[in-house]
Enzyme design. Structure first.
Site, PDB file in Angstrom:
ATOM      1  N   LYS A  16       0.831  -1.202   0.000  1.00 51.97           N
ATOM      2  CA  LYS A  16       0.000   0.000   0.000  1.00 51.97           C
ATOM      3  C   LYS A  16       0.871   1.261   0.000  1.00 51.97           C
ATOM      4  O   LYS A  16       0.572   2.228  -0.707  1.00 51.97           O
ATOM      5  CB  LYS A  16      -0.924  -0.008   1.228  1.00 51.97           C
ATOM      6  N   ASN A  20       0.771   4.071  -2.923  1.00 44.92           N
ATOM      7  CA  ASN A  20       0.451   5.462  -2.585  1.00 44.92           C
ATOM      8  C   ASN A  20       1.594   6.416  -2.913  1.00 44.92           C
ATOM      9  O   ASN A  20       1.363   7.533  -3.364  1.00 44.92           O
ATOM     10  CB  ASN A  20       0.075   5.588  -1.112  1.00 44.92           C
ATOM     11  N   ASN A  24      -0.032   9.069  -5.451  1.00 44.99           N
ATOM     12  CA  ASN A  24      -0.468  10.308  -4.789  1.00 44.99           C
ATOM     13  C   ASN A  24       0.324  11.541  -5.232  1.00 44.99           C
ATOM     14  O   ASN A  24      -0.281  12.527  -5.658  1.00 44.99           O
ATOM     15  CB  ASN A  24      -0.411  10.141  -3.274  1.00 44.99           C
ATOM     16  N   SER A  86      -5.742  11.691  -2.346  1.00 50.84           N
ATOM     17  CA  SER A  86      -5.815  12.564  -1.165  1.00 50.84           C
ATOM     18  C   SER A  86      -4.747  13.649  -1.215  1.00 50.84           C
ATOM     19  O   SER A  86      -4.989  14.783  -0.782  1.00 50.84           O
ATOM     20  CB  SER A  86      -5.694  11.735   0.117  1.00 50.84           C
ATOM     21  N   GLU A  98       0.933  14.206   3.092  1.00 50.95           N
ATOM     22  CA  GLU A  98       1.538  13.056   3.768  1.00 50.95           C
ATOM     23  C   GLU A  98       2.814  12.576   3.065  1.00 50.95           C
ATOM     24  O   GLU A  98       3.260  11.454   3.284  1.00 50.95           O
ATOM     25  CB  GLU A  98       0.541  11.903   3.805  1.00 50.95           C
TER      26      GLU A  98
END
Length: 138
Positions: A16, A20, A24, A86, A98
């Site tokens: 994951k 990401n 992202n 996100s 993040e």
């Protein structure tokens, strides 16, 4: 919700994380939704190259991934709708992202294990530059 017990959750976590860390920030920097970024040649190749760096770090750490991050990219690209990552939503709202916990983590673990991560480092630095611009553009 279905759950499955794992002897070592790091494989699922790193799968994951790698997914990401590829999707992202690329979406955040290009303003492309997931499907568009996956289908556009240059960004699709960048996804793959970022994934390869993450996989190399995980392998060096002895972590067996729980699936293929590239399959997650394709699954997301074929999902209905125009999913905005996100991090893209954070960039549009000028909120801290993040990226430190995604690409920054891959860079950190790459340094500790002796695996070069130049693309993750560049992506991390670019997103940090965006964050800085919102606070102090001079």
């Amino acid at each position: 919700m279905n759950t499955i017990p794992l002897k070592d959750a790091r494989g699922a976590q790193w799968t994951k994380l790698i997914f990401n860390a590829a999707t992202n920030p690329v979406g955040a920097l290009t303003l492309l939704h997931h499907g568009a970024a996956a289908r556009f040649g240059p960004t699709g190749h960048l996804f793959d190259d970022l994934i390869s760096e993450g996989e190399a770090v995980a392998k060096k750490l002895g972590i067996e991934l729980h699936g293929d991050p590239r399959q997650l990219v394709q699954k997301g690209a074929n999902a209905p709708g125009k999913h905005r990552a996100s991090m893209l939503q954070d960039v549009l709202a000028k909120r801290q992202t993040e990226v430190d916990f995604m690409n920054g983590a891959i860079v950190k673990w790459g340094e500790k294990s002796g695996v070069p991560t130049p693309l993750n480092r560049a992506i991390w630095q670019l997103i940090k530059g965006l964050e800085h611009a919102w606070k102090d553009p001079d």
